[in-house]
Design an enzyme around this catalytic site. Structure first.
Site: not given
Ligand code: HEM
Length: 315
Positions: A191, A193
């Protein structure tokens, strides 16, 4: 131009996962390979415990990651990488870095670092490992994190990892959590971002947040619809999720790409699409992504770019 461009007609509140086809690389080595791998290694040498952390007990998963990463590099870039493995004795050749390493697969003593830490120093990607029925972050090498760090997130569950995001896009994160729990081995996904940053610094881990906020405060009064395109960078993360067949853990890979906004906006279609997405992004998400302070000059700039380019093409 960015090789991945996730901007469509409007803000996408779906998790946006797509199947990673056998022809799609798990690991991508591009023209920035040398620079970015050396940068990671410098950071890891300077602050080893900040950029790499692991909980004990996930050695099988770490070796699985090492094998997958090396195999992917060889499969998609045979001119740069070579792996021979008579029995458990592996011989790794990295021609881009002019390195050769011999080790015994599965024997921790035969590598100078933990397998995940070692493998991470061969690739541009950040590599994170999640394990458990409700997946928790159990290990990771994170050099180019966008506003987070292992200090804050190691051992957290998928839901808690997303603390600030979960309440903004709750249905997406609920779907993503279920998806993570059910992801089968042999069906990796990817995916994209996106974010917009006032810097092209790759390492945006939390230890830099205070400095970056200071820079933003200083720059903000001078940002105008005519100069913001030269100050902003479009930052794209290509993320992959792979269930490891033996350990059942999940590898989360993040490859960060970036380009200055005016280079992207030189294509009127791209300028239009960035504008469409930003202008339909929920205010809480714009706030979370740090875009709110420069939203006005940004949208004005994008409109201007679309209009000017349209006029040029008429004349
Ligand atoms: C289908 C899987 C996932 C989706 C849909 C997803 C979705 C998101 C979204 C929408 C954000 C906000 C960032 C932005 O839009 O600028 C985010 C941030 C983040 N994601 Fe995921 N993510 C996924 C998988 C993961 C996985 C596997 C990890 C493992 C480490 C992870 C760790 C994080 C972290 C640490 C943040 C930042 C959070 C913060 O600001 O404290 N994500 N993710």
């Amino acid at each position: 131009m960015l090789r991945y461009f996730p901007f469509q007609q409007q803000f996408n509140d779906k998790m946006g996962t797509m199947l990673l086809l056998p022809t799609d690389p798990l690991i991508e080595a591009d023209e920035h390979y040398g620079h970015e791998v050396q940068l990671k290694r410098r950071l890891l040498t300077e602050f080893p415990q900040y950029y790499y952390q692991s909980l004990p007990g996930y050695q099988t998963a770490q070796w699985e990651v090492l094998a997958m990463v090396l195999e992917s590099l060889v499969q998609h870039n045979p001119e740069h990488f070579c792996l021979t493995r008579p029995g458990h004795h592996w011989h790794w050749q990295n021609r881009l870095l002019n390195e050769e390493v011999v080790f015994t697969f599965g024997d921790a003593a035969s590598l100078p670092l933990e397998p995940l830490d070692w493998a991470g120093r061969q690739v541009q990607e950040d590599l994170l490992l999640l394990a458990g029925d409700e997946p928790h972050l159990v290990a990771g090498q994170l050099c180019f994190g966008n506003g987070w760090s292992l200090d804050e997130k190691l051992s957290l569950s998928f839901w808690n990892l997303h603390g600030p995001v979960s309440s903004i896009v709750k249905p997406m994160m609920q779907a993503a959590q279920k998806f993570m729990e059910r992801l089968p081995a042999g069906r990796p996904v990817w995916r994209l971002n996106w974010s917009l940053k006032l810097t092209d610094q790759l390492d945006l881990t939390s230890r830099h947040t205070a400095d970056l906020n200071q820079q933003l405060a200083e720059l903000l009064p001078n940002l105008t619809p005519t100069n913001i395109g030269q100050h902003l960078f479009v930052r794209i993360e290509r993320q992959t999720l792979t269930r490891l067949p033996q350990s059942g853990a999940i590898l989360f890979g993040i490859h960060t790409y970036q380009n200055r906004l005016d280079n992207e906006a030189a294509d009127p279609e791209r300028a239009l699409r960035i504008g469409q997405v930003v202008s339909t992004t929920p205010p809480a998400m714009l706030e979370y992504k740090g875009i709110t302070p420069f939203l006005e000059p940004l949208l004005a700039y994008l409109q201007l770019s679309v209009r000017e380019l349209a006029e040029k093409s008429i004349h």
